[in-house]
Scaffold this active site. Structure first.
Site, PDB file in Angstrom:
ATOM      1  N   LYS A 194       1.155  -1.567   0.451  1.00  0.00           N
ATOM      2  CA  LYS A 194      -0.058   0.139  -0.272  1.00  0.00           C
ATOM      3  C   LYS A 194       0.941   0.906   0.430  1.00  0.00           C
ATOM      4  CE  LYS A 194      -3.612   2.263   2.642  1.00  0.00           C
ATOM      5  NZ  LYS A 194      -4.791   2.347   3.776  1.00  0.00           N
ATOM      6  N   LYS A 247      -2.502  -1.419  -3.931  1.00  0.00           N
ATOM      7  CA  LYS A 247      -3.063  -0.591  -3.591  1.00  0.00           C
ATOM      8  C   LYS A 247      -2.429   0.535  -3.646  1.00  0.00           C
ATOM      9  CE  LYS A 247      -5.934   1.914  -0.190  1.00  0.00           C
ATOM     10  NZ  LYS A 247      -6.127   2.257   0.931  1.00  0.00           N
TER      11      LYS A 247
HETATM   12  C1  PBG Z   1      -6.942   3.471   5.598  1.00  0.00           C
HETATM   13  C2  PBG Z   1      -7.634   3.486   3.643  1.00  0.00           C
HETATM   14  C3  PBG Z   1      -7.388   4.044   3.400  1.00  0.00           C
HETATM   15  C4  PBG Z   1      -8.293   3.216   2.294  1.00  0.00           C
HETATM   16  C5  PBG Z   1      -8.638   2.457   2.564  1.00  0.00           C
HETATM   17  N1  PBG Z   1      -8.713   2.661   3.881  1.00  0.00           N
HETATM   18  C6  PBG Z   1      -6.847   5.578   2.917  1.00  0.00           C
HETATM   19  C7  PBG Z   1      -5.957   5.874   4.066  1.00  0.00           C
HETATM   20  O1  PBG Z   1      -4.109   4.749   3.619  1.00  0.00           O
HETATM   21  O2  PBG Z   1      -5.620   6.896   3.475  1.00  0.00           O
HETATM   22  C8  PBG Z   1      -8.574   3.698   1.139  1.00  0.00           C
HETATM   23  C9  PBG Z   1      -9.500   3.817  -0.077  1.00  0.00           C
HETATM   24  C10 PBG Z   1      -9.794   4.482  -1.331  1.00  0.00           C
HETATM   25  O3  PBG Z   1      -8.937   5.700  -2.150  1.00  0.00           O
HETATM   26  O4  PBG Z   1     -10.785   4.308  -2.135  1.00  0.00           O
HETATM   27  N2  PBG Z   1      -7.297   2.766   6.621  1.00  0.00           N
END
Ligand code: PBG
Length: 328
Positions: A194, A247
């Protein structure tokens, strides 16, 4: 000319016959935002077509999706500010919004598969995925919180847990906590790779979960790095993950392919909120054909090697497929 590749493109049935990648509703996971209340569908400004559902409305939405063949959902909770604290203690409280909604959905639709989110940020007064102490994100103390949250979700009936925080060692910690409590068949879809990405902006609007100070760069990965993705994936695979997720998806298709080529676990990809918002904005302006661009983007994620795609387009795609079937 001996070779004329155009011969294999000369008619639709031939083009279909040689098509290498397919996209079906079965590949898609539909994220759903939940909020407290009744009869509510609260639009999210930066995500046209996406809303926060009260639990009763979420049931209606899921019923519609199931009828379209869409069976896997990833709920995320929007938590009121007054329930947030440093320890995200709301996240493991029995009967919190999330746990209640999971139970409700699984009671009503046992055939629906729920991929739940294990992370502190929706419940954290700091808006971070870890416990903050003097501006530092603590790793090991966060694991304890994640495990409590994981157990609460498993007890409510979650099928697959999605740790999305990027703390070190969390997959193993959660796996052991689950097994100790007898939840040996609850799966883990780890947010393995991520990146610290600008494409999460609209999601943070949806959950009102942006960091209050600083950024997420001490835990989420540097977009410049690919070899580090192999390290994260090696660790998650050895810690017992059932799926490896990349991601965001579209700016990281090379990473999806890298993991696909190097690991035997199924690969998931998260087509995130900013990727959705960009396409919607361009389509609304008449700058691109929204439907075709959606299909092309989702197909590209499949082609790169993802089996499962979390996408806000899931329902729209399912509707499109159903309309086409009804017309032919
Ligand atoms: C955080 C989380 C995020 C997303 C899913 N879980 C954002 C972040 O790390 O701030 C993002 C998903 C999206 O942008 O569609 N646990």
């Amino acid at each position: 000319m001996l070779h004329r590749p155009r011969r294999n493109r000369k008619a639709a049935p031939i083009r279909k016959m040689v098509q290498e990648t397919h996209l079906t509703v079965e590949n898609l996971i539909y994220p759903l935002f939940l909020t407290e209340g009744e009869n509510l569908r609260v639009p999210i400004r930066s995500m046209p077509g996406i809303v926060r559902f009260s639990p009763d409305e979420a049931l209606r939405e899921i019923e519609t999706c199931l009828a379209l063949g869409l069976q896997v959902f990833a709920p995320f909770p929007h938590i009121a500010d007054n329930l947030k604290d440093k320890f995200a203690s709301e996240s493991w409280r029995e009967d919190n919004l999330y746990v209640r909604a999971i139970r409700l959905i699984k009671e009503r639709f046992p055939e629906a598969v729920l991929v739940t989110d294990v992370a502190m940020d929706p419940y954290s007064s700091d808006g971070h995925d870890g416990l903050v102490e003097n501006g530092e994100i603590l790793n090991d103390a966060t694991l304890e919180i994640l495990a409590k949250m994981a157990i609460a979700q498993a007890q409510a009936g979650a099928d697959i847990l999605g740790p999305s925080d990027m703390m070190d060692g969390r997959v193993r910690f959660i796996r052991e906590a689950l097994d100790k409590q007898g939840f040996t068949s609850v799966s883990i879809m780890s947010y393995t790779v991520k990146y610290a990405s600008a494409f999460y902006g609209p999601f943070r609007d949806a959950l009102d979960s942006a960091p209050r100070a600083g950024d997420k760069k001490t835990y989420q990965m540097n977009p410049a790095n690919a070899r580090e993705a192999l390290l994260e994936a090696t660790l998650d695979a050895s810690e017992g993950a059932d799926f490896l997720m990349v991601k965001p998806a579209l700016a990281y298709l090379d990473i999806i392919r890298l993991l696909k080529d190097n690991f035997h676990l199924p690969i998931a990809a998260y087509n995130v909120s900013g990727e959705y918002a960009m396409l919607k904005a361009a389509a609304a302006n008449g700058w691109i054909n929204g439907e075709q661009a959606m299909y092309e983007c989702l197909l590209s994620i499949r082609r790169a090697g993802a089996t499962a795609i979390l996408t806000y387009f899931a329902k729209e795609f399912a509707q499109l497929v159903n309309d086409q079937q009804n017309h032919s």
